[in-house]
Design a protein around this motif. Structure first.
Motif, PDB file in Angstrom:
ATOM      1  N   GLY A 112       3.217 -17.053   0.760  1.00  0.00           N
ATOM      2  CA  GLY A 112       3.338 -15.728   1.338  1.00  0.00           C
ATOM      3  C   GLY A 112       2.159 -15.492   2.265  1.00  0.00           C
ATOM      4  N   ARG A 113       2.114 -14.287   2.835  1.00  0.00           N
ATOM      5  CA  ARG A 113       0.976 -13.869   3.653  1.00  0.00           C
ATOM      6  C   ARG A 113       1.080 -12.370   3.873  1.00  0.00           C
ATOM      7  N   PRO A 114      -0.053 -11.707   4.097  1.00  0.00           N
ATOM      8  CA  PRO A 114       0.026 -10.291   4.436  1.00  0.00           C
ATOM      9  C   PRO A 114       0.808 -10.117   5.735  1.00  0.00           C
ATOM     10  N   GLY A 115       1.574  -9.045   5.796  1.00  0.00           N
ATOM     11  CA  GLY A 115       2.341  -8.769   7.001  1.00  0.00           C
ATOM     12  C   GLY A 115       3.550  -9.656   7.183  1.00  0.00           C
ATOM     13  N   MET A 116       4.126 -10.133   6.086  1.00  0.00           N
ATOM     14  CA  MET A 116       5.293 -11.009   6.186  1.00  0.00           C
ATOM     15  C   MET A 116       6.411 -10.334   6.978  1.00  0.00           C
ATOM     16  N   THR A 117       7.080 -11.125   7.812  1.00  0.00           N
ATOM     17  CA  THR A 117       8.242 -10.633   8.542  1.00  0.00           C
ATOM     18  C   THR A 117       9.436 -10.569   7.593  1.00  0.00           C
ATOM     19  N   LEU A 118      10.475  -9.913   8.037  1.00  0.00           N
ATOM     20  CA  LEU A 118      11.688  -9.826   7.239  1.00  0.00           C
ATOM     21  C   LEU A 118      12.235 -11.222   6.932  1.00  0.00           C
ATOM     22  N   LEU A 119      12.259 -12.090   7.913  1.00  0.00           N
ATOM     23  CA  LEU A 119      12.762 -13.451   7.696  1.00  0.00           C
ATOM     24  C   LEU A 119      11.893 -14.205   6.686  1.00  0.00           C
ATOM     25  N   GLU A 174      -4.464 -16.366  -0.508  1.00  0.00           N
ATOM     26  CA  GLU A 174      -3.453 -15.748   0.357  1.00  0.00           C
ATOM     27  C   GLU A 174      -2.323 -15.129  -0.468  1.00  0.00           C
ATOM     28  N   THR A 175      -2.070 -15.686  -1.654  1.00  0.00           N
ATOM     29  CA  THR A 175      -1.022 -15.139  -2.512  1.00  0.00           C
ATOM     30  C   THR A 175      -1.457 -13.796  -3.090  1.00  0.00           C
ATOM     31  N   PHE A 176      -2.727 -13.685  -3.492  1.00  0.00           N
ATOM     32  CA  PHE A 176      -3.244 -12.376  -3.920  1.00  0.00           C
ATOM     33  C   PHE A 176      -3.180 -11.366  -2.773  1.00  0.00           C
ATOM     34  N   LEU A 177      -3.563 -11.802  -1.579  1.00  0.00           N
ATOM     35  CA  LEU A 177      -3.527 -10.917  -0.419  1.00  0.00           C
ATOM     36  C   LEU A 177      -2.099 -10.481  -0.104  1.00  0.00           C
ATOM     37  N   THR A 178      -1.158 -11.392  -0.296  1.00  0.00           N
ATOM     38  CA  THR A 178       0.263 -11.066  -0.094  1.00  0.00           C
ATOM     39  C   THR A 178       0.690  -9.975  -1.069  1.00  0.00           C
ATOM     40  N   TYR A 179       0.332 -10.161  -2.323  1.00  0.00           N
ATOM     41  CA  TYR A 179       0.684  -9.171  -3.345  1.00  0.00           C
ATOM     42  C   TYR A 179       0.107  -7.802  -2.977  1.00  0.00           C
ATOM     43  N   ASN A 180      -1.180  -7.768  -2.650  1.00  0.00           N
ATOM     44  CA  ASN A 180      -1.826  -6.500  -2.302  1.00  0.00           C
ATOM     45  C   ASN A 180      -1.144  -5.849  -1.105  1.00  0.00           C
ATOM     46  N   ARG A 186       4.886  -1.362   0.658  1.00  0.00           N
ATOM     47  CA  ARG A 186       6.278  -1.557   0.255  1.00  0.00           C
ATOM     48  C   ARG A 186       7.166  -0.455   0.803  1.00  0.00           C
ATOM     49  N   ARG A 187       8.371  -0.871   1.075  1.00  0.00           N
ATOM     50  CA  ARG A 187       9.391   0.080   1.520  1.00  0.00           C
ATOM     51  C   ARG A 187      10.222   0.456   0.308  1.00  0.00           C
ATOM     52  N   ILE A 188      10.220   1.727  -0.003  1.00  0.00           N
ATOM     53  CA  ILE A 188      10.977   2.177  -1.177  1.00  0.00           C
ATOM     54  C   ILE A 188      12.222   2.960  -0.788  1.00  0.00           C
ATOM     55  N   ASP A 189      12.472   3.022   0.511  1.00  0.00           N
ATOM     56  CA  ASP A 189      13.597   3.824   0.979  1.00  0.00           C
ATOM     57  C   ASP A 189      14.871   3.001   1.186  1.00  0.00           C
TER      58      ASP A 189
END
Length: 190
Positions: A112-119, A174-180, A186-189
């Motif tokens: 993973g990575r922070p700012g992951m795209t939808l894809l 990077e996995t911890f950063l992804t989680y954070n 997060r989108r909750i809508d």
């Protein structure tokens, strides 16, 4: 690239078990792409090639990481992480796929990575929840994926971090950063 041609290229690089897993990731990626508004064809191609380098020699993957500008700290963590960036590199060089978004979805499907795209989110999650996976927490994550992509991702990353910690294995930063990042944004809508 057409599906059958891509699958033909990948099949020669994988064990039968991993090929069946890949087919599960492909179908799950397409379904998630349709559900959440990503390009199903790009999701399909990224999923087909996501484990392309999985069984390459570790020394080959190490060399790709060192010589192509990938983070060198990857080499301090499990070789299980290496096949993602090596796979993106080899997918471009050997299969001729040059679309940056497809290559990034391959590159980040393990860490993973922070700012992951939808894809990227779709391929990461599809790899985690494809129908052949059977481990504690996967069913809950599948259910979340039907309702909210980001909440399912948070659950999958949390489960992965917890699994590694229980086994006293280091977790790639990077996995911890992804989680954070996922928790904060997060989108909750959905």
């Amino acid at each position: 690239m057409e599906r059958e041609k891509a699958l033909g290229i990948v099949k020669g690089q994988l064990t039968e078990h991993r090929y069946v897993h890949t087919l599960g990731v492909v179908e799950t990626s397409i379904a998630l792409a349709r559900k959440y508004g990503a390009d199903p064809k790009k999701a399909e191609l990224a999923a087909i090639f996501h484990d392309y380098a999985k069984f390459r020699p570790k020394e080959e993957m190490r060399k790709i990481i060192l010589e192509n500008g990938y983070p060198k700290d990857l080499l301090e963590y499990s070789p299980e992480l290496w096949h993602a960036p090596a796979g993106a590199f080899l997918t471009e060089k050997e299969a001729g796929i040059t679309a940056p978004d497809i290559l990034d979805a391959i590159r980040y499907h393990t860490s993973g990575r922070p700012g992951m795209t939808l894809l990227e989110k779709i391929v990461y999650l599809a790899d985690y929840i494809e129908p052949g996976r059977n481990f504690p927490g996967v069913e809950e994550t599948r259910e979340l994926a039907e309702k909210n992509l980001d909440l399912a991702l948070i659950q999958s990353v949390r489960n992965t971090i917890s699994f590694l910690m229980k086994k006293n294995q280091p977790v790639y930063p990077e996995t911890f950063l992804t989680y954070n990042d996922l928790v904060k944004n997060r989108r909750i809508d959905e």
